[in-house]
Design a protein around this motif. Structure first.
Motif, PDB file in Angstrom:
ATOM      1  N   LEU A 299       0.794  -1.331  -0.113  1.00  0.00           N
ATOM      2  CA  LEU A 299      -0.087  -0.090   0.141  1.00  0.00           C
ATOM      3  C   LEU A 299       0.970   1.398  -0.127  1.00  0.00           C
ATOM      4  O   LEU A 299       0.480   2.145  -0.830  1.00  0.00           O
ATOM      5  N   ALA A 300       1.788   1.232   0.900  1.00  0.00           N
ATOM      6  CA  ALA A 300       2.881   2.357   0.976  1.00  0.00           C
ATOM      7  C   ALA A 300       3.830   2.624  -0.405  1.00  0.00           C
ATOM      8  O   ALA A 300       3.762   3.978  -0.666  1.00  0.00           O
ATOM      9  N   LEU A 301       3.785   1.851  -1.045  1.00  0.00           N
ATOM     10  CA  LEU A 301       4.586   1.885  -2.296  1.00  0.00           C
ATOM     11  C   LEU A 301       3.670   2.236  -3.398  1.00  0.00           C
ATOM     12  O   LEU A 301       4.082   2.109  -4.678  1.00  0.00           O
ATOM     13  N   ARG A 302       2.310   2.062  -3.123  1.00  0.00           N
ATOM     14  CA  ARG A 302       1.513   2.165  -4.089  1.00  0.00           C
ATOM     15  C   ARG A 302       1.446   0.871  -5.286  1.00  0.00           C
ATOM     16  O   ARG A 302       0.974   1.106  -6.428  1.00  0.00           O
ATOM     17  N   GLU A 303       1.750  -0.311  -5.067  1.00  0.00           N
ATOM     18  CA  GLU A 303       1.768  -1.325  -5.739  1.00  0.00           C
ATOM     19  C   GLU A 303       0.397  -1.926  -5.911  1.00  0.00           C
ATOM     20  O   GLU A 303       0.059  -2.640  -6.745  1.00  0.00           O
ATOM     21  N   ILE A 304      -0.376  -1.587  -4.697  1.00  0.00           N
ATOM     22  CA  ILE A 304      -1.943  -1.655  -4.884  1.00  0.00           C
ATOM     23  C   ILE A 304      -2.491  -0.578  -4.017  1.00  0.00           C
ATOM     24  O   ILE A 304      -1.873   0.114  -3.393  1.00  0.00           O
ATOM     25  N   SER A 305      -3.784  -0.625  -4.494  1.00  0.00           N
ATOM     26  CA  SER A 305      -4.711   0.496  -3.873  1.00  0.00           C
ATOM     27  C   SER A 305      -5.434  -0.299  -2.762  1.00  0.00           C
ATOM     28  O   SER A 305      -5.898  -1.398  -2.731  1.00  0.00           O
ATOM     29  N   GLY A 306      -5.949   0.561  -1.934  1.00  0.00           N
ATOM     30  CA  GLY A 306      -7.079   0.020  -0.805  1.00  0.00           C
ATOM     31  C   GLY A 306      -8.294  -0.449  -1.524  1.00  0.00           C
ATOM     32  O   GLY A 306      -8.586  -1.605  -1.014  1.00  0.00           O
ATOM     33  N   ASP A 307      -8.724  -0.039  -2.626  1.00  0.00           N
ATOM     34  CA  ASP A 307      -9.687  -0.293  -3.290  1.00  0.00           C
ATOM     35  C   ASP A 307      -9.520  -1.956  -3.786  1.00  0.00           C
ATOM     36  O   ASP A 307     -10.275  -2.606  -3.807  1.00  0.00           O
ATOM     37  N   GLU A 308      -8.274  -2.163  -4.449  1.00  0.00           N
ATOM     38  CA  GLU A 308      -7.879  -3.301  -4.888  1.00  0.00           C
ATOM     39  C   GLU A 308      -7.906  -4.367  -3.790  1.00  0.00           C
ATOM     40  O   GLU A 308      -8.164  -5.474  -4.261  1.00  0.00           O
ATOM     41  N   LEU A 309      -7.215  -4.008  -2.707  1.00  0.00           N
ATOM     42  CA  LEU A 309      -7.103  -4.807  -1.777  1.00  0.00           C
ATOM     43  C   LEU A 309      -8.491  -5.403  -1.295  1.00  0.00           C
ATOM     44  O   LEU A 309      -8.821  -6.652  -1.047  1.00  0.00           O
ATOM     45  N   ILE A 310      -9.396  -4.502  -0.975  1.00  0.00           N
ATOM     46  CA  ILE A 310     -10.769  -4.805  -0.630  1.00  0.00           C
ATOM     47  C   ILE A 310     -11.418  -5.745  -1.707  1.00  0.00           C
ATOM     48  O   ILE A 310     -12.092  -6.688  -1.207  1.00  0.00           O
ATOM     49  N   ALA A 311     -11.275  -5.367  -2.790  1.00  0.00           N
ATOM     50  CA  ALA A 311     -11.864  -6.197  -3.825  1.00  0.00           C
ATOM     51  C   ALA A 311     -11.287  -7.678  -3.960  1.00  0.00           C
ATOM     52  O   ALA A 311     -12.031  -8.570  -4.214  1.00  0.00           O
ATOM     53  N   PHE A 312      -9.994  -7.687  -3.731  1.00  0.00           N
ATOM     54  CA  PHE A 312      -9.377  -8.980  -3.644  1.00  0.00           C
ATOM     55  C   PHE A 312      -9.870  -9.718  -2.624  1.00  0.00           C
ATOM     56  O   PHE A 312     -10.472 -10.954  -2.863  1.00  0.00           O
ATOM     57  N   TYR A 313     -10.182  -9.468  -1.377  1.00  0.00           N
ATOM     58  CA  TYR A 313     -10.468 -10.322  -0.426  1.00  0.00           C
ATOM     59  C   TYR A 313     -11.986 -10.430  -0.483  1.00  0.00           C
ATOM     60  O   TYR A 313     -12.422 -11.511  -0.208  1.00  0.00           O
TER      61      TYR A 313
END
Length: 87
Positions: free
Chosen positions: A14-28
């Motif tokens: 998240l800090a390196l912006r490799e993923i976004s918070g929205d992408e993380l939520i969508a994945f799980y």
């Protein structure tokens, strides 16, 4: 994204912006949809992200998806305490 990443790994991504918070939520959320019928681990899945967007990022769990046990009362949500009688 790895399904069993540590909190530290997710925070780094998240800090390196490799993923976004929205992408993380969508994945799980997709994993819950895929496996919950077999596992029956979730009574209810909230569609919205509840985060204070104007607050500065702080703490180890900031930005990390979480779950709330169904014995915690929340307005407008199921609190069954694991009992089908209370659903």
């Amino acid at each position: 994204m790895k399904p069993f990443a540590t909190i530290q790994e997710l925070k780094k991504q998240l800090a390196l912006r490799e993923i976004s918070g929205d992408e993380l939520i969508a994945f799980y959320h997709q994993r819950i949809k895929k496996y919950n019928q077999k596992l029956n681990a979730f009574v209810e899945v909230f569609a919205s992200v509840n985060r204070m967007t104007n607050a500065p990022s702080s703490g180890l769990l900031d930005g990390i998806p979480g779950v709330i046990k169904d014995n915690i009362n929340q307005k407008g949500h199921i609190a069954s305490c694991g009992s089908s009688i209370l659903k």
